[in-house]
Design an enzyme around this catalytic site. Structure first.
Site, mmCIF file in Angstrom:
data_model
loop_
_atom_site.group_PDB
_atom_site.id
_atom_site.type_symbol
_atom_site.label_atom_id
_atom_site.label_comp_id
_atom_site.label_asym_id
_atom_site.label_seq_id
_atom_site.Cartn_x
_atom_site.Cartn_y
_atom_site.Cartn_z
ATOM 1 N N ASP A 11 55.884 -72.413 -64.140
ATOM 2 C CA ASP A 11 54.621 -72.958 -63.659
ATOM 3 C C ASP A 11 54.968 -73.879 -62.501
ATOM 4 O O ASP A 11 55.405 -75.015 -62.699
ATOM 5 C CB ASP A 11 53.925 -73.711 -64.797
ATOM 6 C CG ASP A 11 52.674 -74.455 -64.346
ATOM 7 O OD1 ASP A 11 52.189 -74.189 -63.234
ATOM 8 O OD2 ASP A 11 52.174 -75.298 -65.129
ATOM 9 N N VAL A 12 54.795 -73.389 -61.278
ATOM 10 C CA VAL A 12 55.265 -74.086 -60.072
ATOM 11 C C VAL A 12 54.124 -74.848 -59.433
ATOM 12 O O VAL A 12 53.120 -74.261 -59.013
ATOM 13 C CB VAL A 12 55.864 -73.080 -59.074
ATOM 14 C CG1 VAL A 12 56.456 -73.818 -57.880
ATOM 15 C CG2 VAL A 12 56.918 -72.209 -59.744
ATOM 16 N N ASN A 14 53.087 -78.469 -56.821
ATOM 17 C CA ASN A 14 53.382 -78.912 -55.456
ATOM 18 C C ASN A 14 54.690 -79.688 -55.351
ATOM 19 O O ASN A 14 55.311 -79.703 -54.295
ATOM 20 C CB ASN A 14 52.225 -79.779 -54.933
ATOM 21 C CG ASN A 14 50.950 -78.973 -54.753
ATOM 22 O OD1 ASN A 14 50.912 -78.016 -54.008
ATOM 23 N ND2 ASN A 14 49.897 -79.358 -55.462
ATOM 24 N N SER A 15 55.114 -80.342 -56.441
ATOM 25 C CA SER A 15 56.310 -81.172 -56.364
ATOM 26 C C SER A 15 57.406 -80.752 -57.340
ATOM 27 O O SER A 15 58.564 -81.120 -57.161
ATOM 28 C CB SER A 15 55.949 -82.640 -56.617
ATOM 29 O OG SER A 15 55.329 -82.797 -57.888
ATOM 30 N N LYS A 18 57.602 -76.511 -64.057
ATOM 31 C CA LYS A 18 57.939 -76.424 -65.475
ATOM 32 C C LYS A 18 58.430 -75.009 -65.751
ATOM 33 O O LYS A 18 57.870 -74.057 -65.223
ATOM 34 C CB LYS A 18 56.710 -76.695 -66.335
ATOM 35 C CG LYS A 18 56.244 -78.124 -66.375
ATOM 36 C CD LYS A 18 54.910 -78.245 -67.119
ATOM 37 C CE LYS A 18 54.999 -77.731 -68.549
ATOM 38 N NZ LYS A 18 53.715 -77.914 -69.284
ATOM 39 N N TYR A 96 34.350 -66.545 -58.169
ATOM 40 C CA TYR A 96 34.571 -66.569 -56.719
ATOM 41 C C TYR A 96 34.249 -65.204 -56.102
ATOM 42 O O TYR A 96 34.608 -64.169 -56.680
ATOM 43 C CB TYR A 96 36.026 -66.901 -56.401
ATOM 44 C CG TYR A 96 36.383 -68.371 -56.451
ATOM 45 C CD1 TYR A 96 35.680 -69.271 -57.247
ATOM 46 C CD2 TYR A 96 37.462 -68.860 -55.709
ATOM 47 C CE1 TYR A 96 36.038 -70.613 -57.285
ATOM 48 C CE2 TYR A 96 37.825 -70.199 -55.744
ATOM 49 C CZ TYR A 96 37.107 -71.071 -56.529
ATOM 50 O OH TYR A 96 37.459 -72.396 -56.574
ATOM 51 N N ASP A 105 46.814 -71.379 -61.194
ATOM 52 C CA ASP A 105 46.990 -72.250 -62.351
ATOM 53 C C ASP A 105 45.670 -72.460 -63.086
ATOM 54 O O ASP A 105 45.634 -72.471 -64.321
ATOM 55 C CB ASP A 105 47.604 -73.588 -61.931
ATOM 56 C CG ASP A 105 46.846 -74.293 -60.814
ATOM 57 O OD1 ASP A 105 46.012 -73.645 -60.126
ATOM 58 O OD2 ASP A 105 47.084 -75.493 -60.614
ATOM 59 N N ASP A 125 42.620 -79.716 -66.278
ATOM 60 C CA ASP A 125 44.043 -79.763 -65.922
ATOM 61 C C ASP A 125 44.264 -80.988 -65.042
ATOM 62 O O ASP A 125 43.813 -81.045 -63.896
ATOM 63 C CB ASP A 125 44.445 -78.488 -65.183
ATOM 64 C CG ASP A 125 45.956 -78.363 -65.016
ATOM 65 O OD1 ASP A 125 46.666 -79.384 -65.152
ATOM 66 O OD2 ASP A 125 46.435 -77.252 -64.722
ATOM 67 N N SER A 128 48.575 -83.072 -60.110
ATOM 68 C CA SER A 128 48.447 -83.616 -58.747
ATOM 69 C C SER A 128 46.982 -83.644 -58.335
ATOM 70 O O SER A 128 46.530 -84.556 -57.642
ATOM 71 C CB SER A 128 49.245 -82.771 -57.759
ATOM 72 O OG SER A 128 50.617 -82.796 -58.079
#
Length: 246
Positions: A11-12, A14-15, A18, A96, A105, A125, A128
């Site tokens: 689970d990528v 911005n900084s 995990k 959308y 995410d 969630d 960030s």
């Protein structure tokens, strides 16, 4: 995926990222990866001598994502699979008009929440960014909100004001602050909790279950008086669902 297969899931953000390693349905290792942290990189690359699959959820910049994928490809000679938001997955229906523009995410968190619970849902969630999404009982995404998270709020306040400055530390809390540090941190906490409260109030009288995740999710879940639960691996759980269904 059979019981013998090993899948690395990431689970990528911005900084940081995990990650967890699954052997069948069992989590056998987990960790946190930061590109500038050599030890965290070594831990990730040493998690298993062999892999059968690499699955990734990423909201990172394209350059960072490509760099990570290349590193994983070199280590295990496998092409990572990147999850993408879709128009429909396992009965979850995207609101959308361009489904792929929704952050993956958010999509995976909603997907995992629907696998855990029936009925109408609010998925929160707190990372960030603070994201809040409402999902109808029939799987329709009713819409959502994206709000700056605590660090982004504090950075904006400190960068754009001349007299809001402090050196002391302060915890996030909801009572009025008695110093500049407390006033800033407590104000940010109030804004985060208030946003979720308002979103839930605007969702109408139809009952809904609240599911919290992210670094600040547990704090929010504890401080809000709603029918809610904290699930640490919600995005990775959604990645597991989507990866198995693809």
């Amino acid at each position: 995926m059979s019981s013998a297969e090993r899948c690395l899931q990431l689970d990528v953000g911005n900084s940081s990222a995990k990650w967890r390693l699954l052997e069948g349905d069992e989590i056998v290792a987990r960790g946190l990866y930061r590109s500038e942290d050599e030890q965290s990189r070594d831990n990730l690359l040493a998690c298993s001598p062999r892999l059968d699959a690499i699955w990734i959820s990423s909201v990172a910049k394209d350059e960072a994502q490509q760099e990570l994928s290349a590193m994983l490809r070199r280590q295990w000679q496998l092409e990572p699979w990147l999850a993408r938001s879709e128009a429909e997955t396992l009965g979850l229906i995207n609101s959308y008009s361009e489904p792929q523009r929704m952050g993956v995410d958010r999509w995976l968190a909603m997907l995992a929440a629907r696998q855990r619970y029936t009925g109408r849902l609010c998925v929160v969630d707190a990372g960030s960014a603070l994201t809040i999404d409402i999902v109808a009982a029939d799987g329709r995404h009713e819409g959502g909100y994206i709000i700056p998270g605590p660090q982004l709020m504090e950075r904006a306040l400190l960068l754009d004001t001349d007299r809001v400055r402090f050196a002391e530390t302060a915890e996030y809390a909801l009572q009025p602050g008695e110093s500049t540090a407390e006033a800033v941190r407590h104000g940010i906490a109030l804004a985060q909790a208030g946003a979720v409260t308002m979103a839930l109030n605007l969702a109408g009288s139809e009952p809904l279950k609240s599911i919290f995740t992210g670094g600040g999710g547990q704090w929010l879940q504890r401080h809000l008086n709603y029918d809610g639960e904290y699930v640490a691996d919600l995005v990775l759980d959604g990645l597991q669902c989507m990866g198995r269904a693809r």
